[in-house]
Design a protein around this motif. Structure first.
Motif, PDB file in Angstrom:
ATOM      1  N   SER A  59     -43.562  21.365 102.335  1.00  0.00           N
ATOM      2  CA  SER A  59     -44.690  21.367 102.665  1.00  0.00           C
ATOM      3  C   SER A  59     -46.131  21.527 101.383  1.00  0.00           C
ATOM      4  CB  SER A  59     -45.287  22.570 103.209  1.00  0.00           C
ATOM      5  OG  SER A  59     -44.831  23.696 102.303  1.00  0.00           O
ATOM      6  N   ILE A  60     -46.881  21.486 101.582  1.00  0.00           N
ATOM      7  CA  ILE A  60     -48.112  21.628 100.848  1.00  0.00           C
ATOM      8  C   ILE A  60     -48.866  22.688 100.987  1.00  0.00           C
ATOM      9  CG2 ILE A  60     -50.980  20.948 100.382  1.00  0.00           C
ATOM     10  CD1 ILE A  60     -50.385  18.552 101.711  1.00  0.00           C
ATOM     11  N   ASN A  61     -47.916  23.024  99.686  1.00  0.00           N
ATOM     12  CA  ASN A  61     -48.585  25.106  99.753  1.00  0.00           C
ATOM     13  C   ASN A  61     -49.903  24.945  98.896  1.00  0.00           C
ATOM     14  OD1 ASN A  61     -46.296  25.728 100.932  1.00  0.00           O
ATOM     15  ND2 ASN A  61     -45.143  25.078  98.738  1.00  0.00           N
ATOM     16  N   PHE A  62     -51.192  26.153  98.935  1.00  0.00           N
ATOM     17  CA  PHE A  62     -52.448  26.046  98.746  1.00  0.00           C
ATOM     18  C   PHE A  62     -52.177  27.256  97.750  1.00  0.00           C
ATOM     19  CE2 PHE A  62     -52.936  22.938 102.068  1.00  0.00           C
ATOM     20  CZ  PHE A  62     -53.673  21.407 101.901  1.00  0.00           C
ATOM     21  N   TYR A  63     -52.972  26.662  96.889  1.00  0.00           N
ATOM     22  CA  TYR A  63     -53.379  27.946  96.001  1.00  0.00           C
ATOM     23  C   TYR A  63     -54.865  28.464  95.817  1.00  0.00           C
ATOM     24  CZ  TYR A  63     -48.549  28.564  95.167  1.00  0.00           C
ATOM     25  OH  TYR A  63     -47.167  27.889  95.872  1.00  0.00           O
ATOM     26  N   GLU A  64     -55.304  29.736  95.326  1.00  0.00           N
ATOM     27  CA  GLU A  64     -56.662  29.517  95.142  1.00  0.00           C
ATOM     28  C   GLU A  64     -56.927  30.203  94.168  1.00  0.00           C
ATOM     29  OE1 GLU A  64     -59.341  30.173  99.075  1.00  0.00           O
ATOM     30  OE2 GLU A  64     -58.675  31.833  98.426  1.00  0.00           O
ATOM     31  N   VAL A  65     -58.183  29.571  92.879  1.00  0.00           N
ATOM     32  CA  VAL A  65     -58.039  29.938  91.848  1.00  0.00           C
ATOM     33  C   VAL A  65     -59.266  30.325  91.373  1.00  0.00           C
ATOM     34  CG1 VAL A  65     -57.728  28.741  89.762  1.00  0.00           C
ATOM     35  CG2 VAL A  65     -56.132  27.634  91.150  1.00  0.00           C
ATOM     36  N   ARG A  66     -59.099  31.375  90.860  1.00  0.00           N
ATOM     37  CA  ARG A  66     -60.568  32.340  90.771  1.00  0.00           C
ATOM     38  C   ARG A  66     -60.535  32.150  89.668  1.00  0.00           C
ATOM     39  NH1 ARG A  66     -61.805  37.780  90.985  1.00  0.00           N
ATOM     40  NH2 ARG A  66     -59.658  37.645  92.091  1.00  0.00           N
ATOM     41  N   LYS A  67     -61.799  32.529  88.312  1.00  0.00           N
ATOM     42  CA  LYS A  67     -61.969  32.821  87.498  1.00  0.00           C
ATOM     43  C   LYS A  67     -62.258  34.341  87.145  1.00  0.00           C
ATOM     44  CE  LYS A  67     -64.770  28.844  85.046  1.00  0.00           C
ATOM     45  NZ  LYS A  67     -65.411  27.910  85.212  1.00  0.00           N
ATOM     46  N   GLU A  74     -62.803  29.586  92.167  1.00  0.00           N
ATOM     47  CA  GLU A  74     -63.513  28.114  91.705  1.00  0.00           C
ATOM     48  C   GLU A  74     -63.464  26.333  91.686  1.00  0.00           C
ATOM     49  OE1 GLU A  74     -61.020  28.551  87.462  1.00  0.00           O
ATOM     50  OE2 GLU A  74     -63.078  26.826  86.525  1.00  0.00           O
ATOM     51  N   LEU A  75     -61.512  26.567  92.510  1.00  0.00           N
ATOM     52  CA  LEU A  75     -60.097  25.488  92.499  1.00  0.00           C
ATOM     53  C   LEU A  75     -59.633  26.023  93.247  1.00  0.00           C
ATOM     54  CD1 LEU A  75     -59.937  24.487  88.920  1.00  0.00           C
ATOM     55  CD2 LEU A  75     -61.447  23.069  90.375  1.00  0.00           C
ATOM     56  N   ARG A  76     -59.223  25.139  94.272  1.00  0.00           N
ATOM     57  CA  ARG A  76     -57.684  25.406  94.560  1.00  0.00           C
ATOM     58  C   ARG A  76     -56.619  24.335  93.669  1.00  0.00           C
ATOM     59  NH1 ARG A  76     -59.764  25.186 100.773  1.00  0.00           N
ATOM     60  NH2 ARG A  76     -60.874  27.210 100.966  1.00  0.00           N
ATOM     61  N   PHE A  77     -55.404  24.941  93.740  1.00  0.00           N
ATOM     62  CA  PHE A  77     -54.874  23.737  93.548  1.00  0.00           C
ATOM     63  C   PHE A  77     -53.996  23.729  94.922  1.00  0.00           C
ATOM     64  CE2 PHE A  77     -53.692  24.594  88.608  1.00  0.00           C
ATOM     65  CZ  PHE A  77     -55.008  24.678  88.638  1.00  0.00           C
ATOM     66  N   ALA A  78     -52.885  22.245  95.190  1.00  0.00           N
ATOM     67  CA  ALA A  78     -52.428  22.146  96.100  1.00  0.00           C
ATOM     68  C   ALA A  78     -51.049  21.068  95.428  1.00  0.00           C
ATOM     69  CB  ALA A  78     -53.054  20.643  96.505  1.00  0.00           C
ATOM     70  N   ASP A  79     -49.759  21.966  95.768  1.00  0.00           N
ATOM     71  CA  ASP A  79     -48.463  21.452  95.290  1.00  0.00           C
ATOM     72  C   ASP A  79     -48.086  20.591  97.122  1.00  0.00           C
ATOM     73  OD1 ASP A  79     -46.253  21.600  94.129  1.00  0.00           O
ATOM     74  OD2 ASP A  79     -45.516  23.569  94.326  1.00  0.00           O
ATOM     75  N   LEU A  80     -48.011  19.183  96.305  1.00  0.00           N
ATOM     76  CA  LEU A  80     -47.582  18.487  97.082  1.00  0.00           C
ATOM     77  C   LEU A  80     -45.346  18.133  96.847  1.00  0.00           C
ATOM     78  CD1 LEU A  80     -50.244  17.984  97.166  1.00  0.00           C
ATOM     79  CD2 LEU A  80     -49.568  16.089  98.541  1.00  0.00           C
ATOM     80  N   PRO A  81     -45.059  17.984  98.234  1.00  0.00           N
ATOM     81  CA  PRO A  81     -43.927  17.946  98.383  1.00  0.00           C
ATOM     82  C   PRO A  81     -44.000  16.858  97.385  1.00  0.00           C
ATOM     83  CG  PRO A  81     -44.174  17.663 100.458  1.00  0.00           C
ATOM     84  CD  PRO A  81     -45.808  17.752  99.702  1.00  0.00           C
ATOM     85  N   GLY A  82     -42.445  16.621  96.832  1.00  0.00           N
ATOM     86  CA  GLY A  82     -41.931  15.467  95.822  1.00  0.00           C
ATOM     87  C   GLY A  82     -41.924  14.246  96.663  1.00  0.00           C
ATOM     88  N   TYR A  83     -41.301  13.632  96.223  1.00  0.00           N
ATOM     89  CA  TYR A  83     -40.361  11.648  95.959  1.00  0.00           C
ATOM     90  C   TYR A  83     -39.491  11.863  95.285  1.00  0.00           C
ATOM     91  CZ  TYR A  83     -43.869  10.084  93.403  1.00  0.00           C
ATOM     92  OH  TYR A  83     -45.083   9.979  91.845  1.00  0.00           O
ATOM     93  N   GLY A  84     -38.881  10.459  96.273  1.00  0.00           N
ATOM     94  CA  GLY A  84     -37.833   9.563  95.059  1.00  0.00           C
ATOM     95  C   GLY A  84     -36.087   9.868  95.379  1.00  0.00           C
ATOM     96  N   TYR A  85     -35.732  11.379  95.863  1.00  0.00           N
ATOM     97  CA  TYR A  85     -34.619  11.635  96.110  1.00  0.00           C
ATOM     98  C   TYR A  85     -33.577  11.331  97.046  1.00  0.00           C
ATOM     99  CZ  TYR A  85     -31.215  14.838  94.802  1.00  0.00           C
ATOM    100  OH  TYR A  85     -29.809  15.341  94.178  1.00  0.00           O
TER     101      TYR A  85
END
Ligand SMILES: Nc1nc2c(ncn2[C@@H]2O[C@H](COP(=O)(O)OP(=O)(O)OP(=O)(O)O)[C@@H](O)[C@H]2O)c(=O)[nH]1
Ligand SMILES: [Mg+2]
Length: 200
Positions: A59-67, A74-85
């Motif tokens: 799934s898409i895992n969202f992380y919040e990033v703060r200084k 400040e930002l969000r990171f989105a970890d997406l599912p991989g492809y190609g396997y």
């Protein structure tokens, strides 16, 4: 600069994406390339689950990033599912159609897509297709070559040249989650993309 990160939510449906607010950075790449490891390395945590089994992030895992010292993210990171396997390609293509493709097409807060490629293997058609898609959609993107600790200095240079030629001389950051190579450079690119995005 010290950052504090927290897990926000996991979405496998467009309806569950968090409301777009701060600039978002997407981590994309083939299964097992090291997406979750790059996130952990940048954040200095073990928030994102890593695994030897390809296709673990579904799934898409969202992380919040703060200084540190700042009240708001400040930002969000989105970890997406991989492809190609191959083994999980069917479920992955279903995921792709259901929420990854819509995410890349529509996400209004997407400031930068990081396309992770393995520095130890030659260029892959699936990565080339993703890069073409991002270029066609005019989505800012950057290649990060992972697992560089497995190569000698010379081999890293050769791999960067070969990948650069294969992907149309795009800039590539050589990275290792194990040694931290490329971490400062990647943070600079992320912050620059976020600043550009907010100025636009
Ligand atoms: N040597 C080395 N191994 C790494 C590095 N980054 C990740 N790995 C290993 O590669 C494997 C996959 O890493 P993950 O971060 O889980 O990869 P992923 O892209 O998130 O995988 P999926 O979520 O399954 O798509 C794990 O066994 C990691 O320990 C690195 O920089 N160097
Ligand atoms: Mg993962």
């Amino acid at each position: 600069m010290r950052v504090l990160a927290s897990f926000l939510l996991s979405a496998s449906d467009t309806a569950h994406f968090p409301t777009p607010t701060v600039p978002e950075i997407a981590f994309l790449g083939r299964s097992n390339v090291g997406k979750s490891s790059v996130i952990n390395s940048l954040l200095g945590t073990k928030l994102a689950r890593t695994s030897n089994t390809p296709g673990r992030t579904r799934s898409i895992n969202f992380y919040e990033v703060r200084k540190a010292g700042q009240p708001h993210p400040e930002l969000r990171f989105a970890d997406l599912p991989g492809y190609g396997y191959a083994k999980v390609s069917r479920t992955i293509s279903e995921d792709w159609a259901r929420f990854v493709d819509p995410y890349l097409h529509q996400r209004s807060s997407l400031a930068l897509s990081l396309v992770l490629v393995d520095s130890n293997i030659p260029h892959q058609e699936s990565d080339g297709q993703l890069l073409e898609f991002l270029a066609a959609k005019e989505r800012p993107h950057l290649i990060v070559a992972t697992k560089c600790d497995r190569l000698s200095g010379n081999q890293v240079r050769q791999a960067m040249n070969a990948l650069g030629r294969a992907y149309g001389d795009m800039p590539i950051i050589a990275f290792s989650a194990k040694t931290g190579i490329g971490k400062d450079e990647l943070w600079q690119k992320i912050r620059a993309a976020a600043a550009n995005f907010q100025a636009a």
